[in-house]
Design a protein around this motif. Sequence first.
Motif, PDB file in Angstrom:
ATOM      1  N   TYR A 144       0.833  -1.198   0.000  1.00 33.06           N
ATOM      2  CA  TYR A 144       0.000   0.000   0.000  1.00 33.06           C
ATOM      3  C   TYR A 144       0.875   1.259   0.000  1.00 33.06           C
ATOM      4  O   TYR A 144       0.591   2.217  -0.730  1.00 33.06           O
ATOM      5  CB  TYR A 144      -0.939  -0.007   1.211  1.00 33.06           C
ATOM      6  CG  TYR A 144      -1.748   1.256   1.349  1.00 33.06           C
ATOM      7  CD1 TYR A 144      -2.866   1.476   0.546  1.00 33.06           C
ATOM      8  CD2 TYR A 144      -1.388   2.240   2.271  1.00 33.06           C
ATOM      9  CE1 TYR A 144      -3.609   2.640   0.659  1.00 33.06           C
ATOM     10  CE2 TYR A 144      -2.123   3.403   2.386  1.00 33.06           C
ATOM     11  CZ  TYR A 144      -3.231   3.600   1.580  1.00 33.06           C
ATOM     12  OH  TYR A 144      -3.957   4.761   1.688  1.00 33.06           O
ATOM     13  N   TYR A 145       1.920   1.271   0.814  1.00 32.59           N
ATOM     14  CA  TYR A 145       2.822   2.430   0.852  1.00 32.59           C
ATOM     15  C   TYR A 145       3.389   2.693  -0.543  1.00 32.59           C
ATOM     16  O   TYR A 145       3.511   3.844  -0.956  1.00 32.59           O
ATOM     17  CB  TYR A 145       3.968   2.215   1.824  1.00 32.59           C
ATOM     18  CG  TYR A 145       3.570   2.091   3.281  1.00 32.59           C
ATOM     19  CD1 TYR A 145       2.287   2.391   3.730  1.00 32.59           C
ATOM     20  CD2 TYR A 145       4.482   1.665   4.224  1.00 32.59           C
ATOM     21  CE1 TYR A 145       1.933   2.267   5.051  1.00 32.59           C
ATOM     22  CE2 TYR A 145       4.142   1.552   5.558  1.00 32.59           C
ATOM     23  CZ  TYR A 145       2.866   1.852   5.967  1.00 32.59           C
ATOM     24  OH  TYR A 145       2.534   1.736   7.290  1.00 32.59           O
ATOM     25  N   GLU A 146       3.731   1.636  -1.248  1.00 30.45           N
ATOM     26  CA  GLU A 146       4.244   1.803  -2.616  1.00 30.45           C
ATOM     27  C   GLU A 146       3.168   2.375  -3.531  1.00 30.45           C
ATOM     28  O   GLU A 146       3.440   3.278  -4.320  1.00 30.45           O
ATOM     29  CB  GLU A 146       4.762   0.480  -3.168  1.00 30.45           C
ATOM     30  CG  GLU A 146       6.160   0.168  -2.706  1.00 30.45           C
ATOM     31  CD  GLU A 146       6.802  -0.898  -3.561  1.00 30.45           C
ATOM     32  OE1 GLU A 146       6.951  -0.672  -4.780  1.00 30.45           O
ATOM     33  OE2 GLU A 146       7.150  -1.951  -3.005  1.00 30.45           O
ATOM     34  N   GLU A 147       1.962   1.850  -3.428  1.00 32.52           N
ATOM     35  CA  GLU A 147       0.866   2.343  -4.268  1.00 32.52           C
ATOM     36  C   GLU A 147       0.611   3.829  -4.036  1.00 32.52           C
ATOM     37  O   GLU A 147       0.258   4.548  -4.965  1.00 32.52           O
ATOM     38  CB  GLU A 147      -0.419   1.565  -3.971  1.00 32.52           C
ATOM     39  CG  GLU A 147      -0.413   0.133  -4.443  1.00 32.52           C
ATOM     40  CD  GLU A 147      -1.610  -0.650  -3.924  1.00 32.52           C
ATOM     41  OE1 GLU A 147      -2.544  -0.040  -3.349  1.00 32.52           O
ATOM     42  OE2 GLU A 147      -1.613  -1.882  -4.094  1.00 32.52           O
ATOM     43  N   GLN A 148       0.818   4.270  -2.800  1.00 36.13           N
ATOM     44  CA  GLN A 148       0.587   5.664  -2.443  1.00 36.13           C
ATOM     45  C   GLN A 148       1.785   6.561  -2.735  1.00 36.13           C
ATOM     46  O   GLN A 148       1.739   7.770  -2.506  1.00 36.13           O
ATOM     47  CB  GLN A 148       0.205   5.774  -0.961  1.00 36.13           C
ATOM     48  CG  GLN A 148      -1.069   5.040  -0.603  1.00 36.13           C
ATOM     49  CD  GLN A 148      -2.254   5.544  -1.400  1.00 36.13           C
ATOM     50  OE1 GLN A 148      -2.525   6.735  -1.430  1.00 36.13           O
ATOM     51  NE2 GLN A 148      -2.952   4.637  -2.060  1.00 36.13           N
ATOM     52  N   GLY A 149       2.881   5.965  -3.187  1.00 37.19           N
ATOM     53  CA  GLY A 149       4.076   6.745  -3.489  1.00 37.19           C
ATOM     54  C   GLY A 149       4.905   7.106  -2.275  1.00 37.19           C
ATOM     55  O   GLY A 149       5.743   8.013  -2.326  1.00 37.19           O
ATOM     56  N   LEU A 150       4.690   6.397  -1.176  1.00 41.63           N
ATOM     57  CA  LEU A 150       5.416   6.684   0.062  1.00 41.63           C
ATOM     58  C   LEU A 150       6.720   5.903   0.171  1.00 41.63           C
ATOM     59  O   LEU A 150       7.613   6.290   0.914  1.00 41.63           O
ATOM     60  CB  LEU A 150       4.537   6.340   1.274  1.00 41.63           C
ATOM     61  CG  LEU A 150       3.145   6.968   1.308  1.00 41.63           C
ATOM     62  CD1 LEU A 150       2.377   6.476   2.513  1.00 41.63           C
ATOM     63  CD2 LEU A 150       3.237   8.476   1.279  1.00 41.63           C
ATOM     64  N   LEU A 151       6.823   4.815  -0.548  1.00 44.77           N
ATOM     65  CA  LEU A 151       7.956   3.901  -0.454  1.00 44.77           C
ATOM     66  C   LEU A 151       8.273   3.401  -1.855  1.00 44.77           C
ATOM     67  O   LEU A 151       7.360   3.161  -2.648  1.00 44.77           O
ATOM     68  CB  LEU A 151       7.569   2.721   0.457  1.00 44.77           C
ATOM     69  CG  LEU A 151       8.615   1.682   0.789  1.00 44.77           C
ATOM     70  CD1 LEU A 151       9.757   2.288   1.605  1.00 44.77           C
ATOM     71  CD2 LEU A 151       7.979   0.531   1.565  1.00 44.77           C
ATOM     72  N   ALA A 152       9.559   3.276  -2.143  1.00 44.83           N
ATOM     73  CA  ALA A 152       9.970   2.824  -3.478  1.00 44.83           C
ATOM     74  C   ALA A 152      10.780   1.537  -3.365  1.00 44.83           C
ATOM     75  O   ALA A 152      11.469   1.305  -2.378  1.00 44.83           O
ATOM     76  CB  ALA A 152      10.805   3.902  -4.157  1.00 44.83           C
TER      77      ALA A 152
ATOM     78  N   THR B 147      -1.360  13.431   2.896  1.00 42.28           N
ATOM     79  CA  THR B 147      -0.540  14.441   3.569  1.00 42.28           C
ATOM     80  C   THR B 147       0.902  13.973   3.671  1.00 42.28           C
ATOM     81  O   THR B 147       1.838  14.734   3.407  1.00 42.28           O
ATOM     82  CB  THR B 147      -1.104  14.748   4.968  1.00 42.28           C
ATOM     83  OG1 THR B 147      -2.436  15.254   4.824  1.00 42.28           O
ATOM     84  CG2 THR B 147      -0.251  15.763   5.702  1.00 42.28           C
ATOM     85  N   ILE B 148       1.086  12.712   4.028  1.00 45.98           N
ATOM     86  CA  ILE B 148       2.443  12.166   4.133  1.00 45.98           C
ATOM     87  C   ILE B 148       3.137  12.238   2.781  1.00 45.98           C
ATOM     88  O   ILE B 148       4.293  12.657   2.692  1.00 45.98           O
ATOM     89  CB  ILE B 148       2.406  10.717   4.672  1.00 45.98           C
ATOM     90  CG1 ILE B 148       1.883  10.702   6.113  1.00 45.98           C
ATOM     91  CG2 ILE B 148       3.792  10.083   4.602  1.00 45.98           C
ATOM     92  CD1 ILE B 148       1.553   9.323   6.641  1.00 45.98           C
TER      93      ILE B 148
END
Length: 120
Positions: A19-27, A61-62
């Motif tokens: 999910y973090y990847e989908e949201q662009g938070l983690l690569a 926001t993150i």
Amino acid sequence: MRIGDLATRTGVSVRALRYYEEQGLLASTRSESGQRLYGEAAANRVRLIQQLYGAGLSSKTIAELLPCVDAKVSTPESRERLAAERDRINTQIAELIIARDRLNDIIDVASGPNPDCDYV
């Protein structure tokens, strides 16, 4: 490291990492077989994301704030947004302290047995 290793190291589920990847938070990069691979810095990134989620920030926001974190610079807008989040958290802390103090008062008053209030 593979996604399962990152999940184990951070205590975050594989599903959450995806999910973090989908949201662009983690690569991540991909191995030849298509597995997600993360660098050592990913564990710290996940911990930061968890702290920000824990503070009540949304993934949107993150995602908006992480570029400033990565660049180690901020804009007046990002500082204003962070200050607003800090103020919101301070308000929540104050409300929790009041709730805790009320519970302490109830515990102190209810130190004797009461047949109408038997939770044990």
